[in-house]
Design an enzyme around this catalytic site. Structure first.
Site, PDB file in Angstrom:
ATOM      1  N   LYS A   1     -12.972  -1.817   5.717  1.00  0.00           N
ATOM      2  CA  LYS A   1     -12.451  -2.822   6.733  1.00  0.00           C
ATOM      3  C   LYS A   1     -12.862  -2.254   8.131  1.00  0.00           C
ATOM      4  CE  LYS A   1      -9.014  -3.115   3.780  1.00  0.00           C
ATOM      5  NZ  LYS A   1      -8.550  -1.794   2.472  1.00  0.00           N
TER       6      LYS A   1
ATOM      7  N   TRP B   1       0.311  -0.888  -0.039  1.00  0.00           N
ATOM      8  CA  TRP B   1      -0.162   0.116   0.489  1.00  0.00           C
ATOM      9  C   TRP B   1       0.216   1.152   0.172  1.00  0.00           C
ATOM     10  CZ3 TRP B   1      -3.998  -0.693  -2.180  1.00  0.00           C
ATOM     11  CH2 TRP B   1      -4.874  -1.267  -1.781  1.00  0.00           C
TER      12      TRP B   1
ATOM     13  N   ASP C   1      -2.211   6.593   6.254  1.00  0.00           N
ATOM     14  CA  ASP C   1      -3.240   6.039   5.118  1.00  0.00           C
ATOM     15  C   ASP C   1      -3.661   4.345   6.204  1.00  0.00           C
ATOM     16  OD1 ASP C   1      -4.672   4.436   4.003  1.00  0.00           O
ATOM     17  OD2 ASP C   1      -3.067   3.051   2.289  1.00  0.00           O
TER      18      ASP C   1
HETATM   19  C1  LIG Z   1      -7.879  -1.550   1.307  1.00  0.00           C
HETATM   20  C2  LIG Z   1      -6.580  -0.664   1.176  1.00  0.00           C
HETATM   21  C3  LIG Z   1      -6.191   0.329   0.707  1.00  0.00           C
HETATM   22  C4  LIG Z   1      -7.140   0.425  -1.045  1.00  0.00           C
HETATM   23  O1  LIG Z   1      -8.297   1.289  -0.332  1.00  0.00           O
HETATM   24  P1  LIG Z   1      -9.436   0.913  -1.274  1.00  0.00           P
HETATM   25  O2  LIG Z   1     -10.700   1.415  -0.720  1.00  0.00           O
HETATM   26  O3  LIG Z   1      -9.459   0.109  -2.073  1.00  0.00           O
HETATM   27  O4  LIG Z   1      -8.523   2.136  -2.617  1.00  0.00           O
HETATM   28  C5  LIG Z   1      -5.273   1.380   0.296  1.00  0.00           C
HETATM   29  N1  LIG Z   1      -4.692   1.098   1.818  1.00  0.00           N
HETATM   30  C6  LIG Z   1      -4.872   0.676   2.978  1.00  0.00           C
HETATM   31  C7  LIG Z   1      -3.764   0.067   3.980  1.00  0.00           C
HETATM   32  C8  LIG Z   1      -5.069  -0.437   3.498  1.00  0.00           C
HETATM   33  O5  LIG Z   1      -5.783  -1.340   3.728  1.00  0.00           O
END
Ligand SMILES: *Cc1c(COP(=O)(O)O)cnc(C)c1O
Length: 366
Positions: free
Chosen positions: A195, A101, A171
């Site tokens: 999540k 990521w 993030d």
């Molecule tokens: C799942 C995830 C993403 C991607 O998220 P989207 O909503 O599908 O764009 C980005 N960063 C992390 C840490 C993630 O777990």
């Protein structure tokens, strides 16, 4: 049979929340309407939205000089919105690379400006958090971006970088609301909802006021945080049903004792699972450095000789797990093996059921 869903995302939601949504599906609080059918500017929905924001602010202790934005486009769109809004004419931004990521965020940022990689864990296959005293930070960086929980690699920071006046950007898609954090240390926090917050389609951004209003001149209106901050996330139609479900999740968290109580349970769940892996005499193996193991996403491989992964055993494991109601344990294609995602909504009983099965399975094959 009780089903436990270990998906990395979209992921398990609290059963209480789903039952409440079901009960209110056709008629929300006597309004005669489903939340899905309501005008986003009507009094019913503006109330739902305001309550969700207030509950989130209370849960996370979000200071008054931060805006809470409910957006769309997923964490992926934030990979572009962050440089567009926060570069503010500066020469470069700092990024920490700890896995898949981080890499995606870095790749996108490079389209907008120079990226300085301050630390990287690729030398050991992205299985650890680089020690802060090795980071080569630029005191003039526009901001520093990092991913506190790498969902795919299962690497999590158990500390927050101290970067002085450089705005810290995180993030938190896969570990927001799972542990206590001091929001005032961050310039911007973002998370896709699917999540630990609610259904896919909603993206949460928490941004400090002084970082608003400095987007690059050609920034599309919809990609300027100020647009959404000024309009209270109602510039255009927001993802109303997602905001409603997120609000129910926030209320569930408050009833469960808040983030401090949730963090304790998350520690107990993670300890239980890692202990089973570590006690298996190498039958199960987690490649992540012990101090940096994620409480949310637990990757592990199956080994029969201690060196070679047996892919046939993987298939057998998944089949038997499925038959027991232990679902979506297949690991990410880039790591292989298994991954158990044990977000807030996964009860301790689910992790116990997984551990019981793992011990039985290793007993059959070890
Ligand atoms: C799942 C995830 C993403 C991607 O998220 P989207 O909503 O599908 O764009 C980005 N960063 C992390 C840490 C993630 O777990």
């Amino acid at each position: 049979m009780t089903i436990y869903n270990f998906s990395a995302g979209p992921a398990v939601l609290p059963k209480e929340v789903l039952l409440q949504a079901q009960a209110e599906l056709l008629d929300w609080h006597g309004s005669g309407m489903s939340v899905m059918e309501m005008s986003h500017r009507g009094k019913e929905f503006t109330g739902i939205h305001a309550q969700a924001e207030a509950d989130l602010r209370e849960l996370m202790g979000i200071p008054a000089n931060y805006k809470v934005l409910f957006l769309q486009g997923g964490a992926h769109l934030q990979f572009s919105m962050i440089p567009l809004n926060l570069l503010r004419g500066k020469a470069s931004a700092d990024y920490v690379n700890t896995g898949e990521w981080s890499k995606k965020a870095i790749g996108e940022a490079r389209k907008f400006g120079a990226v300085n990689i301050v630390a990287d864990n690729a030398d050991r296959n992205c299985t650890y958090v680089p020690a802060f005293d090795t980071w080569q930070c630029d005191p003039n960086a526009a901001y520093l971006h990092y991913c506190p929980n790498e969902t795919i690699g299962g690497v999590e920071f158990n500390w927050v970088p101290e970067v002085g006046n450089v705005p810290l950007v995180a993030d938190m898609s896969s570990n927001i609301l799972s542990r206590q954090i001091d929001v005032s240390k961050f310039g911007l926090i973002y998370a896709g909802a699917q999540k630990n917050i609610g259904p896919a389609g909603l993206t949460l951004v928490i941004v400090r006021n002084d970082l608003l209003g400095q987007a690059a001149a050609n920034t599309p209106t919809m990609l300027d945080y100020k647009t959404h901050a000024d309009a209270g996330s109602m510039y255009n139609t927001p993802p109303t049903y997602g905001i409603y479900i997120a609000g129910l999740v926030f209320q569930w968290l408050k009833k469960s004792g808040g983030i401090a109580a949730m963090e304790k349970i998350n520690i107990a769940k993670a300890d239980l699972l890692y202990a089973a892996i570590d006690a298996s005499n190498g039958f199960y193996h987690c490649p992540v450095n012990k101090a940096d193991r994620s409480r949310m996403n637990v990757p592990f491989t199956l080994q029969n000789t201690g060196t070679l992964k047996d892919a046939a055993l993987d298939g057998d494991f998944l089949k038997q797990a499925d038959a027991r109601g232990l679902l979506q344990l297949k690991g990410h294609r880039s790591v292989g093996g298994m991954r158990a995602s044990i977000y807030n909504a996964m009860p301790l009983a689910g992790v116990q059921a997984l551990v019981d099965f793992m011990n039985e399975f290793s007993g059959q094959h070890g």
